[in-house]
Design a protein around this motif. Structure first.
Motif, PDB file in Angstrom:
ATOM      1  N   UNK A  28     -38.856  22.217  -9.183  1.00 36.32           N
ATOM      2  CA  UNK A  28     -39.573  23.467  -9.475  1.00 36.32           C
ATOM      3  C   UNK A  28     -39.388  24.441  -8.317  1.00 36.32           C
ATOM      4  N   UNK A  29     -39.020  25.688  -8.643  1.00 34.65           N
ATOM      5  CA  UNK A  29     -38.756  26.694  -7.636  1.00 34.65           C
ATOM      6  C   UNK A  29     -39.986  27.124  -6.858  1.00 34.65           C
ATOM      7  N   UNK A  45     -32.995  33.991  -8.583  1.00 32.06           N
ATOM      8  CA  UNK A  45     -33.254  33.099  -9.724  1.00 32.06           C
ATOM      9  C   UNK A  45     -33.814  31.754  -9.258  1.00 32.06           C
ATOM     10  N   UNK A  46     -33.337  31.259  -8.128  1.00 32.89           N
ATOM     11  CA  UNK A  46     -33.902  30.024  -7.598  1.00 32.89           C
ATOM     12  C   UNK A  46     -35.374  30.213  -7.229  1.00 32.89           C
ATOM     13  N   UNK A  47     -35.662  31.272  -6.505  1.00 35.36           N
ATOM     14  CA  UNK A  47     -37.033  31.507  -6.035  1.00 35.36           C
ATOM     15  C   UNK A  47     -37.996  31.657  -7.209  1.00 35.36           C
ATOM     16  N   UNK A  48     -37.547  32.283  -8.285  1.00 34.35           N
ATOM     17  CA  UNK A  48     -38.423  32.533  -9.435  1.00 34.35           C
ATOM     18  C   UNK A  48     -38.445  31.382 -10.429  1.00 34.35           C
ATOM     19  N   UNK A  49     -37.737  30.310 -10.140  1.00 36.68           N
ATOM     20  CA  UNK A  49     -37.764  29.143 -11.017  1.00 36.68           C
ATOM     21  C   UNK A  49     -36.811  29.191 -12.180  1.00 36.68           C
ATOM     22  N   UNK A  50     -35.913  30.165 -12.211  1.00 37.98           N
ATOM     23  CA  UNK A  50     -34.984  30.273 -13.331  1.00 37.98           C
ATOM     24  C   UNK A  50     -33.837  29.273 -13.228  1.00 37.98           C
ATOM     25  N   UNK A  51     -33.706  28.605 -12.104  1.00 36.49           N
ATOM     26  CA  UNK A  51     -32.685  27.564 -11.933  1.00 36.49           C
ATOM     27  C   UNK A  51     -33.306  26.169 -11.883  1.00 36.49           C
TER      28      UNK A  51
END
Length: 295
Positions: free
Chosen positions: A134-135, A212-218
């Protein structure tokens, strides 16, 4: 112990009509070991170099950057879990084919867990270093509001995207993030090391994957249930290594993973999310001990 430089090169991964160049480094001799760095705004394959140097006596250690991350220029791609999952399969099939060992840190461990559950390989061993799924923002918020997706897409807008990215990677933010979540000893992040981390954030196109990593999209899983289900489906030996200093919310996920029957666990006395970079001797010793063949 100084990390050996290894032999650096690059490979080309074809993704939806694009040729994406990613850096690789090879070190040592023997059975192949693929080392996958974490996903973050300051992560590159260089963070695995100290660990690779300590494994080279037993393995050919191959490290690879994730597309969208690393120090090289990156294409303006709307990176997704599908893309990174496809790249991991490419790395396992083409960069380090038939590896005896795969070591993955942070979110890379989550991707490896998902891939191994879906496509097991007899005789391969897995090591998950401070595994996460989870980001940062979903972890902090304890939920995944829709505006996180809109924020990630805003990173692609010229001007606006660059401004958003600078908020996340300004020197004060990088320093605070590293000391709070990444390294146990604040003194480890010397001015020279901090400058190197900031250099990574300045790579062309870095914002598309980092935001995208920080916002959880990855995130490789939608929830803890998926994370645990993948672990329960494993058919390969897996060792989880994390440090006693791991951030509480991330540590809770690591402990849940460690409770899955069949998962071996080693908790080191020190270490946060980049324990492999800060404490490579202890991590290498745990890996070598945990992957040794029975006498």
């Amino acid at each position: 112990m100084a990390a050996s430089a290894g032999i650096g090169s690059a490979v080309v991964w074809h993704w939806r009509g694009r040729d994406v160049v990613v850096g690789t480094t090879r070190l040592g001799s023997g059975p192949r070991a693929l080392l996958l760095p974490a996903l973050s705004s300051i992560s590159t394959r260089a963070e695995m170099a100290p660990l690779a140097a300590r494994l080279e006596g037993r393995f050919t250690a191959l490290t690879v950057d994730w597309p969208g991350f690393g120090a090289a220029p990156k294409p303006p791609v709307a990176w997704s879990p599908e893309a990174l999952g496809d790249f991991l399969r490419f790395a396992l099939d083409a960069v380090a084919p038939e590896p005896a060992l795969v070591v993955a840190a942070g979110h890379a461990a989550g991707y490896l867990l998902a891939e191994a559950a879906a496509r097991p390989v007899p005789g391969r061993r897995l090591v998950l270093l401070a595994p996460t799924w989870r980001g940062p923002l979903p972890t902090m918020l304890k939920r995944r509001p829709a505006w996180l997706g809109r924020l990630a897409r805003a990173a692609d807008v010229p001007g606006l995207g660059a401004a958003l990215y600078r908020l996340n990677v300004n020197p004060a933010m990088v320093r605070a993030m590293a000391r709070a979540h990444v390294y146990s000893d604040p003194a480890w992040l010397t001015p020279e090391r901090a400058a190197g981390k900031r250099g990574v954030t300045g790579a062309k196109g870095a914002r598309h994957a980092a935001v995208r990593f920080v916002t959880g999209q990855l995130d490789p899983f939608a929830d803890r249930a998926g994370f645990i289900a993948a672990a329960e489906a494993l058919r390969e030996p897996a060792l989880v290594i994390y440090g006693a200093d791991a951030p509480p919310k991330s540590r809770a996920e690591m402990e849940a993973l460690s409770a899955v029957p069949g998962i071996a666990t080693r908790v080191l006395p020190r270490g946060k999310l980049s324990l492999h970079e800060e404490f490579p001797d202890a991590v290498a010793a745990a890996i070598l001990e945990g992957t040794a063949e029975p006498a």
